[in-house]
Design an enzyme around this catalytic site. Structure first.
Site, PDB file in Angstrom:
ATOM      1  N   SER A 132       0.598  -1.165   0.234  1.00 45.73           N
ATOM      2  CA  SER A 132      -0.087  -0.383  -0.323  1.00 45.73           C
ATOM      3  C   SER A 132       0.827   1.073   0.148  1.00 45.73           C
ATOM      4  O   SER A 132       0.545   2.440  -0.058  1.00 45.73           O
ATOM      5  CB  SER A 132      -1.494  -0.517   1.480  1.00 45.73           C
ATOM      6  OG  SER A 132      -0.307  -0.096   2.150  1.00 45.73           O
ATOM      7  N   PHE A 133       2.392   1.565   0.300  1.00 46.83           N
ATOM      8  CA  PHE A 133       3.097   2.331   0.104  1.00 46.83           C
ATOM      9  C   PHE A 133       3.542   1.864  -0.421  1.00 46.83           C
ATOM     10  O   PHE A 133       4.898   2.208  -0.034  1.00 46.83           O
ATOM     11  CB  PHE A 133       3.449   2.143   1.608  1.00 46.83           C
ATOM     12  CG  PHE A 133       3.966   3.930   2.018  1.00 46.83           C
ATOM     13  CD1 PHE A 133       3.545   4.799   1.222  1.00 46.83           C
ATOM     14  CD2 PHE A 133       4.694   4.073   3.130  1.00 46.83           C
ATOM     15  CE1 PHE A 133       4.446   5.982   1.672  1.00 46.83           C
ATOM     16  CE2 PHE A 133       5.745   4.963   3.156  1.00 46.83           C
ATOM     17  CZ  PHE A 133       4.992   6.794   2.727  1.00 46.83           C
ATOM     18  N   THR A 135       5.889   0.261  -4.494  1.00 42.77           N
ATOM     19  CA  THR A 135       6.943  -0.896  -5.200  1.00 42.77           C
ATOM     20  C   THR A 135       8.019  -0.882  -5.228  1.00 42.77           C
ATOM     21  O   THR A 135       8.808   0.481  -5.048  1.00 42.77           O
ATOM     22  CB  THR A 135       6.433  -0.768  -6.347  1.00 42.77           C
ATOM     23  OG1 THR A 135       4.129  -0.645  -6.080  1.00 42.77           O
ATOM     24  CG2 THR A 135       6.153  -2.144  -7.479  1.00 42.77           C
ATOM     25  N   LYS A 151      13.383   0.811  -4.973  1.00 41.08           N
ATOM     26  CA  LYS A 151      11.766   1.172  -4.195  1.00 41.08           C
ATOM     27  C   LYS A 151      11.128   2.230  -4.708  1.00 41.08           C
ATOM     28  O   LYS A 151      12.390   3.284  -4.518  1.00 41.08           O
ATOM     29  CB  LYS A 151      11.980   0.998  -2.835  1.00 41.08           C
ATOM     30  CG  LYS A 151      10.737   1.750  -2.217  1.00 41.08           C
ATOM     31  CD  LYS A 151      10.869   2.053  -0.737  1.00 41.08           C
ATOM     32  CE  LYS A 151       9.586   1.613  -0.144  1.00 41.08           C
ATOM     33  NZ  LYS A 151       9.707   1.215   1.478  1.00 41.08           N
ATOM     34  N   ASP A 245       9.813  -3.207  12.957  1.00 43.29           N
ATOM     35  CA  ASP A 245       9.104  -5.055  12.402  1.00 43.29           C
ATOM     36  C   ASP A 245      10.029  -6.161  12.059  1.00 43.29           C
ATOM     37  O   ASP A 245       9.983  -5.877  11.045  1.00 43.29           O
ATOM     38  CB  ASP A 245       8.316  -4.144  10.904  1.00 43.29           C
ATOM     39  CG  ASP A 245       7.364  -4.446  10.569  1.00 43.29           C
ATOM     40  OD1 ASP A 245       6.322  -4.853  10.682  1.00 43.29           O
ATOM     41  OD2 ASP A 245       7.048  -4.050   9.197  1.00 43.29           O
TER      42      ASP A 245
END
Length: 426
Positions: A132-133, A135, A151, A245
């Site tokens: 969603s944020f 590619t 990215k 994360d």
């Protein structure tokens, strides 16, 4: 002049492409040609054409109502940028400086070669990941015969989500890290509408894909990966960085099967003694103190490591993900994290010490790992750990699907409309 040798991490088809590119470079000599379609192809990528400015214009108008001194939207060159770019630069560009310069840094040899050598343009081989944020694309640099991961993030999304500070923090952190088990940053720059960050590409994929393929890992493999991650996470903590994360999807595997911790999109600098309060991460991996909204510190990463090692050893997560952090906290609070009886006493002890609800009693220092019974005989030395390839990882590569068909880079659209909708196999 002979072209550079292809990267050893390339697949046979990619190695052939790289050899053809290098051959073309050799035949045309060292002279620098006049700009051709391939040069324009790179410039199109760097400037992010074929997308609309409407979103940025709206955001700029909103900011100007709050801050009248911002000036007009009209594109204008900043004094320090006149020698760096040919296209007009909106004043909004300055919001992303200096972490995202207006073109690839001069020191980045891959892009310098791509822009200067008489060679065919780089090629997008497919997606690595699309979220969603931003590619991540798999790109073959024909000049060097090397694979890169690039990215691409639309600026409008960064501003709409008010995540500019975190975006700059991510680049700042990755420029700082240099460790065998942590993925570093290859470069960062901006076009008129997009931000670009470049990394090394690791052809073996990520740890989650491997886990989904082979299921439970042997305890010998768990101990090796646990040692590599302990060294990487401990290194970050020594720099005052909390990852926030840590999960299988954010751990890449190099061509010899060893680990590279990546994705610092939620990471932040947190000096020793300070506390954080933001609820962020992936629900299944989040420590109870994070789910509660803090205060928490670097110790939260060790809980995430415990969840990860539990899944590797048991073949399943100790808890399923809930719909939100409140439900997840209730589930975590009720669970006592009983490890399977099939695991050794040393591994069971390690998991219980990592999955301790009280962060003050949680396993949290590298020397605790070095002295732990589960790692008896294990050398916590990156050079020694990397000496031998990880055989079962390399064997698992054989069952992965074939790479996606290449797409010419000059036809690349930053909105990714024309590329395949499925991820590119790692």
């Amino acid at each position: 002049m002979s072209g550079p040798p292809p990267s050893p991490g390339l697949a046979p088809a990619e190695r052939s492409q790289a050899a053809q590119c290098s051959s073309r470079c050799s035949q045309q000599g060292d002279s620098i040609p006049s700009p051709g379609p391939w040069v324009r192809g790179w410039k199109r990528v760097l400037s992010g054409v074929e997308t609309t400015l409407s979103g940025l214009e709206q955001l700029w108008a909103q900011r100007k109502r709050r801050f009248p001194d911002l000036g007009p939207w009209e594109p204008a060159l900043l004094p320090s940028e006149k020698s760096l770019t040919e296209w007009p630069v909106p004043k909004l560009v300055s919001l992303f400086l200096p972490e995202f310069p207006v073109r690839p840094p001069q020191g980045q040899q891959q892009l310098k070669n791509s822009l200067c050598l008489p060679c065919v343009p780089p090629q997008v081989l497919g997606f690595v990941a699309k979220g969603s944020f931003g590619t991540v694309l798999k790109v073959l640099d024909c000049g060097l015969g090397a694979l890169l991961a690039v990215k691409v993030v639309p600026k409008v999304e960064v501003l709409q989500r008010d995540s500019l500070r975190q975006c700059k923090e991510e680049v700042s952190i990755q420029r700082q890290v240099r460790h065998p088990f942590v993925s570093g940053l290859g470069g960062s720059w901006q076009g008129q509408r997009h931000l670009f960050t470049m990394y090394d590409y690791y052809s073996t994929g990520d740890l989650h894909s491997l886990w989904a393929t082979v299921g439970c890992f042997s305890e010998a493999s768990v101990s090796l990966f646990a040692a590599e991650l302990a060294l990487g996470v401990g290194y970050l903590h020594d720099l005052g960085i909390v990852h926030r994360d840590l999960k299988m999807e954010n751990i890449l595997l190099d061509e010899r099967g060893h680990l590279k911790l990546t994705d610092f999109g939620l990471s932040r600098h947190l000096p020793q003694g300070e506390r954080a309060y933001t609820i962020c991460g992936t629900l299944q991996y989040m420590a109870p103190e994070v789910l509660r909204g803090g205060p928490y510190n670097h110790v939260a990463d060790w809980w995430s490591l415990g969840i990860l090692l539990f899944a590797l050893a048991a073949g399943k997560f100790p808890l399923q993900a809930e719909k939100d952090h409140v439900a997840m906290l209730a589930s975590v609070t009720r669970c006592n994290y009983e490890v399977p009886a099939s695991l050794s006493q040393g591994l069971s002890l390690l998991l219980r010490e990592l999955l301790c609800h009280d962060p003050f009693h949680r396993l949290r220092h590298l020397y605790h790992f070095q002295a732990h019974p589960f790692f008896r005989g294990m050398a916590f030395d990156p050079e020694l750990l990397q000496k031998q390839p990880v055989a079962f990882v390399l064997e698992a590569r054989a069952v992965l699907p074939a790479p996606a068909e290449a797409v010419p880079f000059q036809d690349f659209d930053c909105d990714l409309i024309s590329l395949p909708a499925h991820p590119c196999p790692a």
